[in-house]
Design a protein around this motif. Structure first.
Motif, PDB file in Angstrom:
ATOM      1  N   THR B 155      -2.324   7.199   8.533  1.00  0.00           N
ATOM      2  CA  THR B 155      -2.514   6.715   7.152  1.00  0.00           C
ATOM      3  C   THR B 155      -1.755   5.387   7.012  1.00  0.00           C
ATOM      4  N   PRO B 156      -2.339   4.294   7.521  1.00  0.00           N
ATOM      5  CA  PRO B 156      -1.595   3.020   7.603  1.00  0.00           C
ATOM      6  C   PRO B 156      -1.026   2.534   6.271  1.00  0.00           C
ATOM      7  N   HIS B 157      -1.836   2.596   5.216  1.00  0.00           N
ATOM      8  CA  HIS B 157      -1.370   2.041   3.940  1.00  0.00           C
ATOM      9  C   HIS B 157      -0.232   2.864   3.343  1.00  0.00           C
ATOM     10  N   ILE B 158      -0.420   4.184   3.320  1.00  0.00           N
ATOM     11  CA  ILE B 158       0.610   5.051   2.719  1.00  0.00           C
ATOM     12  C   ILE B 158       1.895   4.975   3.549  1.00  0.00           C
ATOM     13  N   ALA B 200       4.191  -2.684  -2.444  1.00  0.00           N
ATOM     14  CA  ALA B 200       2.748  -2.963  -2.487  1.00  0.00           C
ATOM     15  C   ALA B 200       2.341  -3.906  -1.353  1.00  0.00           C
ATOM     16  N   MET B 201       3.191  -4.900  -1.075  1.00  0.00           N
ATOM     17  CA  MET B 201       2.886  -5.832   0.020  1.00  0.00           C
ATOM     18  C   MET B 201       2.879  -5.109   1.367  1.00  0.00           C
ATOM     19  N   ALA B 202       3.832  -4.193   1.525  1.00  0.00           N
ATOM     20  CA  ALA B 202       3.891  -3.414   2.777  1.00  0.00           C
ATOM     21  C   ALA B 202       2.641  -2.543   2.912  1.00  0.00           C
ATOM     22  N   ALA B 203       2.212  -1.954   1.791  1.00  0.00           N
ATOM     23  CA  ALA B 203       1.002  -1.106   1.824  1.00  0.00           C
ATOM     24  C   ALA B 203      -0.198  -1.937   2.261  1.00  0.00           C
ATOM     25  N   TRP B 204      -0.290  -3.152   1.738  1.00  0.00           N
ATOM     26  CA  TRP B 204      -1.404  -4.040   2.107  1.00  0.00           C
ATOM     27  C   TRP B 204      -1.351  -4.394   3.594  1.00  0.00           C
ATOM     28  N   ALA B 205      -0.120  -4.645   4.093  1.00  0.00           N
ATOM     29  CA  ALA B 205       0.036  -5.041   5.501  1.00  0.00           C
ATOM     30  C   ALA B 205      -0.233  -3.881   6.463  1.00  0.00           C
ATOM     31  N   GLY B 206      -0.308  -2.674   5.915  1.00  0.00           N
ATOM     32  CA  GLY B 206      -0.498  -1.486   6.759  1.00  0.00           C
ATOM     33  C   GLY B 206      -1.683  -1.577   7.692  1.00  0.00           C
ATOM     34  N   GLN B 207      -2.776  -2.147   7.201  1.00  0.00           N
ATOM     35  CA  GLN B 207      -3.988  -2.226   8.021  1.00  0.00           C
ATOM     36  C   GLN B 207      -3.799  -3.101   9.269  1.00  0.00           C
ATOM     37  N   TYR B 208      -2.875  -4.072   9.177  1.00  0.00           N
ATOM     38  CA  TYR B 208      -2.633  -4.957  10.321  1.00  0.00           C
ATOM     39  C   TYR B 208      -1.538  -4.414  11.239  1.00  0.00           C
TER      40      TYR B 208
END
Lengths: 190, 226
Positions: B155-158, B200-208
């Motif tokens: 679960t990359p974003h979470i 929130a920024m970390a959650a967004w970066a999760g996909q990368y």
């Protein structure tokens, strides 16, 4: 039933533990043991998939397992660990499939019949074999040979080059020029 | 490629791996990196002059402990999220300390409003908070990213949101050791606001940061090349 499942899980956990230690034999045994189960799960959840797509998904799960094998805790049961990976990989595959199909255009009636205007291309417009035969006969010798070998006898470039004693490059140039000459001649006549 | 052949190739490239320690042990390892760094930053910037007297104010202590606990529980939850088969209830670990943190600040706002009226809730710009929390949380965030990448990107974003909350929570804990800003509404808006923005920024970066493509790609290549 529950006892059997527990014994089964215990055996798989042992194999996984050995695989984490670098035991190649145990790893092969483990992967061969779980592959049919994975195949069954994938087939059960994605009945519409072709055999090769199912196999792709199974391989994807095996590669995922391989990549994250350090996350398996030998003190915990094996199957819930494997199922969690499988579930996520299948969900990813479903998302990929949805994204791909979102860009596909579904059309019920494609213009494939001769009565449909869209199916009749300009190339089908000229239908005079006699004029074509004359036009080929009037081509320069090299171009005529190229057309005869490659288009009429349907030889490959290699075969035609061997038969005519010229290079493949020269044949390509000749056939290209011949078609251009034929097009000009036939359009002029029609 | 045939699946049987893939199995043989994977077995050929299999190397011994050390199983990942349990999430709370990994959290302890992370804190071993994060806490000395935060102490170093606080020491270099110099701690606030009233720190000793602040340590006896219950509200300050509760807020600091809640921020620290939010960071620690978020880190444990993030480490649990990268282990397949772990109970997803771990996701809710930081909820209680976060609620205490926000509740304490909210209570402070109400108290200020009762004592000072609308003036007690007036906001002044405090742009220092954002870069300061980023500075204090930088090394914990990098250590967190490196450690999370050793797990499974389920679960990359979470997972990254929890990792970001952990680093930013600790960042805020460190900030309040050298930044003399204790007005509840200011802390709530500028400091907790920064924590949420970074989360929130970390959650967004999760996909990368966490994705199957990169880790499987390496394995697929090594399996195909041999």
């Amino acid at each position: 039933m529950a006892m059997k499942r527990q014994r089964d899980d215990h055996a798989l956990a042992k194999l996984m533990q050995a695989a984490q230690g670098g035991d190649t034999q145990a790893y092969v045994l483990l992967l061969k043991e779980i592959t049919p189960r994975l195949r069954q799960i994938v087939r059960g959840q994605h009945r519409f998939l072709k055999i090769e797509d199912i196999e792709d998904l199974v391989q994807d799960i095996l590669l995922s397992l391989h990549a994250v094998r350090a996350t398996y805790d030998p003190r915990r049961p094996f199957m819930p660990w494997l199922m969690a990976i499988t579930r996520h990989r299948l969900a990813d595959a479903a998302r990929r499939y949805t994204r791909r199909t979102a860009h596909e255009l579904q059309a019920e009636n494609l213009p494939v019949t001769f009565s449909d205007g869209g199916a009749n291309m300009d190339t089908d417009g000229y239908r005079d074999p006699e004029a074509l035969r004359h036009a080929i006969r009037d081509l320069p010798a090299g171009q005529r040979d190229a057309i005869e070998l490659l288009k009429l006898r349907e030889m490959s470039l290699k075969e035609a080059a061997a038969a005519s004693g010229t290079s493949i490059g020269a044949l390509k140039v000749s056939v290209h020029r011949a078609i251009a000459t034929l097009r000009k001649t036939l359009i002029k006549e029609s | 490629m045939d699946t049987e052949k893939l199995i043989e190739r994977l077995a050929e490239v299999v190397e011994p791996v050390r199983p990942l320690p349990r999430p709370w042990i990994r959290t302890a390892a992370w804190l071993l990196v994060a806490i000395p760094y935060i102490a170093l930053v606080v020491f270099v910037v110099s701690p606030r002059g009233d720190l000793i007297s602040k340590a006896s104010e219950w509200r300050y202590v509760v807020e600091q402990l809640a921020a620290l606990a939010t960071g620690i529980t978020a880190a444990t939850a993030a480490f649990a999220m990268v282990i397949p088969g772990y109970d997803r209830k771990f996701l809710f670990l930081p909820v209680l300390p976060l609620a205490i943190w926000l509740g304490s600040l909210g209570d402070g706002c109400v108290e200020d409003w009762i004592h000072f009226g609308p003036d007690g809730l007036s906001l002044q710009p405090d742009w220092f908070c954002f870069p300061a929390i980023v500075l204090v949380g930088a090394v914990p965030a990098i250590a967190m990213a490196v450690m999370l990448r050793r797990g499974a990107p389920l679960t990359p974003h979470i997972t990254c949101a929890l990792g970001g909350l952990a680093a930013a929570g600790l960042g805020n804990f460190g900030l309040r050791l050298f930044h003399s800003q204790d007005v509840s509404v200011m802390v709530l808006v500028w400091q907790v606001g920064t924590v949420f923005i970074l989360t929130a920024m970390a959650a967004w970066a999760g996909q990368y940061l966490l994705n199957w493509r990169s880790i499987i790609g390496t394995n697929r290549r090594s399996a195909l090349i041999r």
